[in-house]
Design a protein around this motif. Sequence first.
Motif, PDB file in Angstrom:
ATOM      1  N   LEU A 119       0.731  -1.407   0.010  1.00 53.95           N
ATOM      2  CA  LEU A 119       0.199  -0.004  -0.057  1.00 53.95           C
ATOM      3  C   LEU A 119       0.872   1.222   0.121  1.00 53.95           C
ATOM      4  O   LEU A 119       0.452   2.367  -0.514  1.00 53.95           O
ATOM      5  CB  LEU A 119      -0.884   0.004   1.117  1.00 53.95           C
ATOM      6  N   SER A 120       2.258   1.114   0.717  1.00 57.44           N
ATOM      7  CA  SER A 120       2.827   2.357   0.685  1.00 57.44           C
ATOM      8  C   SER A 120       3.863   2.431  -0.640  1.00 57.44           C
ATOM      9  O   SER A 120       4.318   3.713  -0.723  1.00 57.44           O
ATOM     10  CB  SER A 120       4.011   2.418   2.011  1.00 57.44           C
ATOM     11  N   ASP A 121       4.036   1.494  -1.230  1.00 52.62           N
ATOM     12  CA  ASP A 121       4.840   1.553  -2.480  1.00 52.62           C
ATOM     13  C   ASP A 121       4.255   2.284  -3.531  1.00 52.62           C
ATOM     14  O   ASP A 121       3.027   2.166  -3.828  1.00 52.62           O
ATOM     15  CB  ASP A 121       5.302   0.103  -2.980  1.00 52.62           C
ATOM     16  N   PRO A 122       4.846   3.334  -4.202  1.00 53.30           N
ATOM     17  CA  PRO A 122       4.246   4.037  -5.429  1.00 53.30           C
ATOM     18  C   PRO A 122       3.850   2.963  -6.566  1.00 53.30           C
ATOM     19  O   PRO A 122       2.924   3.388  -7.167  1.00 53.30           O
ATOM     20  CB  PRO A 122       5.261   5.002  -5.683  1.00 53.30           C
ATOM     21  N   ARG A 123       4.293   1.813  -6.741  1.00 53.73           N
ATOM     22  CA  ARG A 123       4.169   1.076  -7.874  1.00 53.73           C
ATOM     23  C   ARG A 123       3.556  -0.113  -7.415  1.00 53.73           C
ATOM     24  O   ARG A 123       3.592  -1.213  -8.143  1.00 53.73           O
ATOM     25  CB  ARG A 123       5.301   0.937  -8.672  1.00 53.73           C
ATOM     26  N   GLY A 124       3.147  -0.167  -6.226  1.00 56.07           N
ATOM     27  CA  GLY A 124       2.649  -1.366  -5.563  1.00 56.07           C
ATOM     28  C   GLY A 124       3.213  -2.664  -5.358  1.00 56.07           C
ATOM     29  O   GLY A 124       2.704  -3.710  -5.648  1.00 56.07           O
ATOM     30  N   ARG A 125       4.593  -2.622  -5.130  1.00 59.61           N
ATOM     31  CA  ARG A 125       5.320  -3.941  -4.941  1.00 59.61           C
ATOM     32  C   ARG A 125       5.469  -4.193  -3.722  1.00 59.61           C
ATOM     33  O   ARG A 125       5.131  -3.696  -2.748  1.00 59.61           O
ATOM     34  CB  ARG A 125       6.920  -3.557  -5.609  1.00 59.61           C
ATOM     35  N   ARG A 126       5.591  -5.632  -3.666  1.00 52.67           N
ATOM     36  CA  ARG A 126       5.409  -6.421  -2.652  1.00 52.67           C
ATOM     37  C   ARG A 126       6.882  -6.549  -2.194  1.00 52.67           C
ATOM     38  O   ARG A 126       7.976  -6.153  -2.859  1.00 52.67           O
ATOM     39  CB  ARG A 126       4.616  -7.644  -2.714  1.00 52.67           C
ATOM     40  N   LEU A 127       6.978  -7.310  -0.957  1.00 58.11           N
ATOM     41  CA  LEU A 127       8.684  -7.650  -0.419  1.00 58.11           C
ATOM     42  C   LEU A 127       9.431  -8.320  -1.476  1.00 58.11           C
ATOM     43  O   LEU A 127      10.665  -8.063  -1.617  1.00 58.11           O
ATOM     44  CB  LEU A 127       8.549  -8.171   0.710  1.00 58.11           C
ATOM     45  N   GLY A 128       9.039  -9.259  -2.146  1.00 58.81           N
ATOM     46  CA  GLY A 128       9.414 -10.254  -3.324  1.00 58.81           C
ATOM     47  C   GLY A 128       9.955  -9.500  -4.425  1.00 58.81           C
ATOM     48  O   GLY A 128      10.951  -9.705  -4.963  1.00 58.81           O
ATOM     49  N   ASP A 129       9.060  -8.443  -4.641  1.00 55.97           N
ATOM     50  CA  ASP A 129       9.482  -7.555  -5.745  1.00 55.97           C
ATOM     51  C   ASP A 129      10.698  -6.629  -5.440  1.00 55.97           C
ATOM     52  O   ASP A 129      11.532  -6.459  -6.063  1.00 55.97           O
ATOM     53  CB  ASP A 129       8.319  -6.724  -6.536  1.00 55.97           C
ATOM     54  N   LEU A 130      10.672  -6.109  -4.234  1.00 51.06           N
ATOM     55  CA  LEU A 130      11.733  -5.280  -3.843  1.00 51.06           C
ATOM     56  C   LEU A 130      13.029  -6.081  -3.746  1.00 51.06           C
ATOM     57  O   LEU A 130      14.110  -5.269  -4.150  1.00 51.06           O
ATOM     58  CB  LEU A 130      11.293  -4.427  -2.393  1.00 51.06           C
TER      59      LEU A 130
END
Length: 322
Positions: A153-164
């Motif tokens: 919810l806080s990431d500007p592009r809706g990424r999850r931990l695995g994406d980061l």
Amino acid sequence: MRAQPPPPAPWADAGLVSGEAVELDVRAARLGSRVLALLIDLVAQLAVALLLSAALSVLVLSLPGDIMDAALAGGMQLVLLVLVLVGYPVLMERFAGGRTLGKLAVGLRVVRADGGPVGVGQSLTRALVGVAVEWPGLVLPLLSWAASVTVMLSDPRGRRLGDLVAGTLVVHTRGAGGWRPAPPPVPPLLGWAGTLDLTRVDDGLALAVRQYLGRVHQLARPDRVRLGRELWAEVAAVTSPPPPWSAPEPAYLAAVLAERGRRAAYRLGRSRAVTATLWPELMPAPATAPAPAVLRPAAPSRAVPHQPDPVRGQPTSVDARR
């Protein structure tokens, strides 16, 4: 080129830029669409687990009794769990172009942060992080779920931990906005457009004109005027005769594009007519509506021949005698 202020929910929010330094019109996947894709993937993983469990049961029954023990059974169950939770997303993203069954159904795709195709190492990293701290969350499930939702919810592009961690991004592959039709031509220019020589207007130039007319409402002045003049200069260089009077460049472009489409439709119609004449079996049969039921009129009364009356000697009908 400057565009008008974007609406509250912008379309190109993924931040992907091509090699030509052009921002791509790609929308990042948010929490709702990704949860829906996850639910579909869970159903698919359950089906895969049932199939593998049935195959494992057959294998266990075929083994001798002295070989099969608790340690081997536990190892097989662990391999089954790894194949379902880790192997399924990695293999699907590898052979389906960054998509699982859930992402295929929802219209999502996993890509690198720079827009390139996702690799096997990145898919494996995403899957391992997801199993560990997201879903099913082997490390502190409730806390990891809350942290995962907060990050998305806080990431500007809706990424999850695995994406980061893996350096990936999930984007939509289907357009959300409707395709606007090209503006209709101005009626006074239709006669002039019918006399144009359009043989040198190729498909690439026509496509550029179509895209400009479809997105002219998104462009701000003076870039909208400048781009229209540049396109009209290219079209005017390969068409003749020139327009009879002065008008805005988008009006000329709309008239030329409409006339080109009209001629293409006319040629297509003639080609289909010739094909239907020479090879009627190649043309699909026209769909005919069922004929409406027709009420048959009542049978008309037949004229009964008159026979002479034996008493009076005058002709009378059979019905009258009866």
